[in-house]
Design an enzyme around this catalytic site. Structure first.
Site, PDB file in Angstrom:
ATOM      1  CG  ASP A  27      -1.771   1.162   1.433  1.00  0.00           C
ATOM      2  OD1 ASP A  27      -1.579   2.185   0.745  1.00  0.00           O
ATOM      3  OD2 ASP A  27      -2.668   1.084   2.289  1.00  0.00           O
ATOM      4  CB  ILE A  28       1.506   3.886  -2.547  1.00  0.00           C
ATOM      5  CG1 ILE A  28       2.696   4.777  -2.898  1.00  0.00           C
ATOM      6  CG2 ILE A  28       0.190   4.655  -2.552  1.00  0.00           C
ATOM      7  CD1 ILE A  28       2.685   5.281  -4.324  1.00  0.00           C
ATOM      8  N   GLY A  39      -9.983   5.806  -5.579  1.00  0.00           N
ATOM      9  CA  GLY A  39      -8.793   4.977  -5.694  1.00  0.00           C
ATOM     10  C   GLY A  39      -7.646   5.439  -4.827  1.00  0.00           C
ATOM     11  CB  VAL A  40      -3.976   5.381  -5.490  1.00  0.00           C
ATOM     12  CG1 VAL A  40      -2.713   5.865  -4.808  1.00  0.00           C
ATOM     13  CG2 VAL A  40      -3.905   3.882  -5.724  1.00  0.00           C
ATOM     14  CG  ASP A  41      -6.380  11.742  -5.975  1.00  0.00           C
ATOM     15  OD1 ASP A  41      -5.526  12.282  -5.247  1.00  0.00           O
ATOM     16  OD2 ASP A  41      -7.217  12.387  -6.633  1.00  0.00           O
ATOM     17  CG  ASN A  82      -9.942  14.591  -9.647  1.00  0.00           C
ATOM     18  OD1 ASN A  82      -9.967  15.693 -10.174  1.00  0.00           O
ATOM     19  ND2 ASN A  82     -10.989  13.800  -9.562  1.00  0.00           N
TER      20      ASN A  82
END
Length: 147
Positions: free
Chosen positions: A9-10, A31-33, A23
């Site tokens: 997980d970043i 999501g990730v953002d 975005n």
């Protein structure tokens, strides 16, 4: 330069910079953002709002990159970049390359040494944080074939 490929997980990585597929509004998304904004806390959103109130009033254009604090994340900074929307009728690989180049340039300007994505330069370690062993294996195989 050292490259690490992880199933991770970043938002949990202890690196100087994580690169956010942002975005264009810079105000979070899915999501990730969205995960980066949620886990990083209000400091990231506050800096993104300041950016929107200034030079990035219309949002971040595809291929551009900009840095903010990482807030509550273990990283030092988040570099936000907007990737191109895939198209079967138009080659947008140049815009994707711009995302990588510009993100790395911002990371270098910050003095970062560890980044979750990179190319040669002052950066000594790149971490590709992928989700799922299948993605990790495909990425490793492709990386090894290029080495």
């Amino acid at each position: 330069m050292h490259i690490r490929i992880l199933d991770a997980d970043i938002t949990t990585l202890e690196v100087d910079v994580i690169v956010n597929a942002a975005n264009s509004s810079l105000l979070g998304g899915g999501g990730v953002d969205g995960a980066i904004h949620r886990k990083g806390g209000p400091a990231i959103l506050a800096e993104c709002r300041q950016l929107r109130a200034g030079h990035y009033g219309k949002g971040l254009k595809t291929g551009q990159a900009v840095a903010t604090t990482a807030g509550n994340l273990p990283a030092r900074w988040v570099v936000h970049t907007v990737g191109p929307v895939w198209s079967d009728s138009e080659d947008r690989s140049g815009l994707l390359a711009d995302c990588h180049r510009n993100s790395l340039q911002v990371a270098r300007e910050l003095g970062a040494e560890t980044v979750a994505r990179a190319e040669p330069g002052s950066i000594r370690e790149v971490v590709f944080a992928l989700r799922g062993e299948a993605a990790v294996e495909v990425f490793r195989a492709r990386h090894n074939s290029l080495a």
